[in-house]
Design a protein around this motif. Sequence first.
Motif: not given
Length: 126
Positions: A9-19, A102-114
Amino acid sequence: MKSAHDLVAAARSRIDEVDLPQADAAIRAADLLIDVREADEFSAAHIPGAVHIPRGLLEFRLSNEPQLANRDLRLVLYCKNSGRSALAADALREMGYRQVLSLAGGIDAWQAAGHDVLAPSLPEFD
């Protein structure tokens, strides 16, 4: 005492994530797409075009390979569900890399989105 969740959570407050809606464009624009998971995870399936640099070796590999020393490289990192990639992106930010996502949700979200992944195919034995 902090938990792994607290650190992420602390790291996420300092980085940029891409959805996911912006992920394809970010990956196409990146100089390098890095999978920070373990070797067995990468071998099982990974995003096409990704290079494998495990989280535990990331800072060392970027420090020791001259072609990765440019702090203006556009980097996109991912893991299983974005915890390790958030920690990795934060570490790279600390090292002076200025364009890390950082890819939000990682490969799990990537695959879930098809979205496509590369996975080994087993031969058929008929």
